[in-house]
Enzyme design. Structure first.
Site, short mmCIF file in Angstrom:
data_model
loop_
_atom_site.label_atom_id
_atom_site.label_comp_id
_atom_site.label_asym_id
_atom_site.label_seq_id
_atom_site.Cartn_x
_atom_site.Cartn_y
_atom_site.Cartn_z
N PRO A 13 45.00 45.27 41.74
CA PRO A 13 45.65 44.21 40.82
C PRO A 13 45.67 44.28 39.32
O PRO A 13 44.49 44.33 39.10
CB PRO A 13 45.68 43.08 41.53
CG PRO A 13 44.32 43.28 42.23
CD PRO A 13 44.14 44.62 42.85
N ASN A 14 46.79 43.96 38.80
CA ASN A 14 46.97 43.84 37.55
C ASN A 14 46.60 45.01 36.61
O ASN A 14 46.80 45.07 35.30
CB ASN A 14 45.84 42.76 36.87
CG ASN A 14 46.31 41.47 37.35
OD1 ASN A 14 47.20 41.02 37.35
ND2 ASN A 14 45.15 40.79 38.18
N ARG A 21 46.72 43.40 28.96
CA ARG A 21 45.41 42.76 29.25
C ARG A 21 44.53 42.82 27.78
O ARG A 21 45.00 43.41 26.85
CB ARG A 21 44.89 43.57 30.29
CG ARG A 21 45.63 43.18 31.56
CD ARG A 21 44.93 43.98 32.80
NE ARG A 21 43.59 43.15 33.18
CZ ARG A 21 43.11 43.19 34.33
NH1 ARG A 21 43.29 44.23 35.01
NH2 ARG A 21 41.92 42.44 34.79
N TYR A 26 40.08 46.63 27.72
CA TYR A 26 41.10 47.73 28.72
C TYR A 26 41.64 48.78 27.86
O TYR A 26 42.23 49.78 28.44
CB TYR A 26 41.96 47.16 29.63
CG TYR A 26 41.30 46.18 30.59
CD1 TYR A 26 40.43 46.63 31.49
CD2 TYR A 26 41.08 44.78 30.48
CE1 TYR A 26 39.81 46.18 32.54
CE2 TYR A 26 40.56 44.01 31.57
CZ TYR A 26 39.86 44.81 32.32
OH TYR A 26 39.29 43.93 33.57
N ASN A 77 40.11 52.41 41.93
CA ASN A 77 40.02 51.28 41.16
C ASN A 77 40.39 50.01 41.76
O ASN A 77 41.46 49.68 41.67
CB ASN A 77 40.35 51.48 39.75
CG ASN A 77 40.03 50.03 38.83
OD1 ASN A 77 39.22 49.18 39.12
ND2 ASN A 77 40.23 50.44 37.58
N ALA A 80 40.31 43.45 40.73
CA ALA A 80 39.28 42.04 40.90
C ALA A 80 38.93 42.35 42.43
O ALA A 80 37.88 41.47 43.10
CB ALA A 80 39.98 41.01 40.69
N ASP A 90 36.10 47.03 54.51
CA ASP A 90 35.98 47.48 55.72
C ASP A 90 37.29 48.95 55.82
O ASP A 90 36.82 49.72 56.59
CB ASP A 90 36.38 46.35 56.66
CG ASP A 90 35.35 45.32 57.11
OD1 ASP A 90 34.45 45.42 56.42
OD2 ASP A 90 35.77 44.31 57.54
N GLU A 101 34.46 55.05 43.52
CA GLU A 101 34.63 53.96 42.97
C GLU A 101 34.88 54.01 41.34
O GLU A 101 33.95 54.68 40.86
CB GLU A 101 33.70 52.83 43.17
CG GLU A 101 34.19 51.54 42.78
CD GLU A 101 33.08 50.09 42.97
OE1 GLU A 101 32.14 50.56 43.82
OE2 GLU A 101 33.04 49.24 42.29
N HIS A 103 35.84 52.19 37.28
CA HIS A 103 36.38 51.01 36.52
C HIS A 103 36.26 51.38 35.08
O HIS A 103 35.59 52.29 34.70
CB HIS A 103 35.25 49.89 36.88
CG HIS A 103 35.10 49.41 38.19
ND1 HIS A 103 35.84 48.62 38.68
CD2 HIS A 103 34.11 49.69 39.01
CE1 HIS A 103 35.59 48.36 39.90
NE2 HIS A 103 34.39 48.84 40.14
N LEU A 104 37.57 50.75 34.52
CA LEU A 104 37.65 51.25 33.09
C LEU A 104 36.48 50.60 32.39
O LEU A 104 35.89 51.27 31.39
CB LEU A 104 39.04 50.64 32.58
CG LEU A 104 40.10 51.41 33.19
CD1 LEU A 104 41.36 50.37 33.12
CD2 LEU A 104 40.35 52.56 32.52
N ARG A 110 29.72 42.39 32.06
CA ARG A 110 30.85 41.19 31.70
C ARG A 110 30.30 40.02 32.71
O ARG A 110 28.90 39.79 32.83
CB ARG A 110 32.14 41.80 32.27
CG ARG A 110 32.50 42.86 31.29
CD ARG A 110 33.92 43.65 31.82
NE ARG A 110 35.05 42.44 31.60
CZ ARG A 110 36.14 42.55 32.10
NH1 ARG A 110 36.41 43.69 33.09
NH2 ARG A 110 37.07 41.68 31.93
N ARG A 114 31.61 39.44 38.19
CA ARG A 114 31.85 40.74 38.33
C ARG A 114 30.70 41.72 38.59
O ARG A 114 30.83 43.02 38.79
CB ARG A 114 32.58 41.48 36.99
CG ARG A 114 33.69 40.69 36.46
CD ARG A 114 34.38 41.29 35.43
NE ARG A 114 35.37 40.19 34.62
CZ ARG A 114 36.60 40.12 34.89
NH1 ARG A 114 37.21 41.07 36.02
NH2 ARG A 114 37.48 39.42 34.43
C1 DQA Z 1 38.39 46.42 36.54
C2 DQA Z 1 37.01 45.45 36.59
C3 DQA Z 1 37.42 44.35 37.48
O1 DQA Z 1 36.42 43.30 37.28
C4 DQA Z 1 38.59 43.58 36.94
O2 DQA Z 1 39.08 42.50 37.81
C5 DQA Z 1 39.73 44.54 36.86
C6 DQA Z 1 39.66 46.02 36.27
C7 DQA Z 1 38.06 47.65 35.59
O3 DQA Z 1 38.73 48.84 35.83
O4 DQA Z 1 37.26 47.63 34.61
O5 DQA Z 1 40.99 44.25 37.04
O6 DQA Z 1 38.23 47.18 37.80
#
Ligand code: DQA
Length: 146
Positions: A13-14, A21, A26, A77, A80, A90, A101, A103-104, A110, A114
């Site tokens: 999401p997002n 953002r 980001y 990724n 949240a 699961d 996994e 993450h940017l 942070r 998180r």
């Molecule tokens: C994220 C880190 C998460 O905490 C956050 O909710 C995101 C992006 C990252 O790529 O840094 O939406 O996964």
């Protein structure tokens, strides 16, 4: 040597609104540019990828099921959902090929909420904090794994 399988690059999401953002966290790429970057980096290392993004937990779970059934590796990724979705964990636990996994940002640097990833425990490893390069590094790691 046989051709490596297609890799799903799943995004939660997002992330589809990345350019709206906080750019200090980001960066300035929009999601289409991020997807293009990932596809170009995959081509460089000879991997086939399919980049997807969804704000829906249900859809992300169905994509994980699809990857499990097709034995596709996944670079994920979960955004949240990383921090609280046991349903996604699961589904990720049922994958039949490696999961990385990404993450940017570096979630551990942070807010405290998180600092927990419910996904990490079922992933081969996690790459975080390198911006779009987190995906490039994950592709290199995946290439080694396959
Ligand atoms: C994220 C880190 C998460 O905490 C956050 O909710 C995101 C992006 C990252 O790529 O840094 O939406 O996964």
């Amino acid at each position: 040597m046989s051709k490596p399988p297609k890799i799903f690059i799943l995004n939660g999401p997002n992330l589809g609104r990345l350019d709206l953002r906080d750019s200090s966290i980001y960066g300035t790429m929009n999601f289409a540019q991020l997807a293009e970057f990932i596809e170009a980096e995959a081509t460089k290392v000879g991997l086939e990828v399919e980049v997807r993004q969804s704000d829906s937990e249900v859809e992300l779970i169905s994509w994980l099921h699809e990857a499990a059934d097709a034995k596709f590796p996944v670079i994920f990724n979960p955004a949240a959902f990383t921090h609280y979705s046991y349903a996604i964990r699961d589904a990720a636990a049922m994958l039949t090929a490696p999961l990385i996994e990404v993450h940017l940002s570096n979630p551990l640097a942070r807010e405290e909420f998180r600092h927990t990833s419910v996904i990490s425990g079922v992933a081969h490893g996690t790459i975080a904090g390198f911006g779009p390069d987190s995906y490039r590094l994950a592709l290199l790691a995946m290439k080694e794994l396959l």
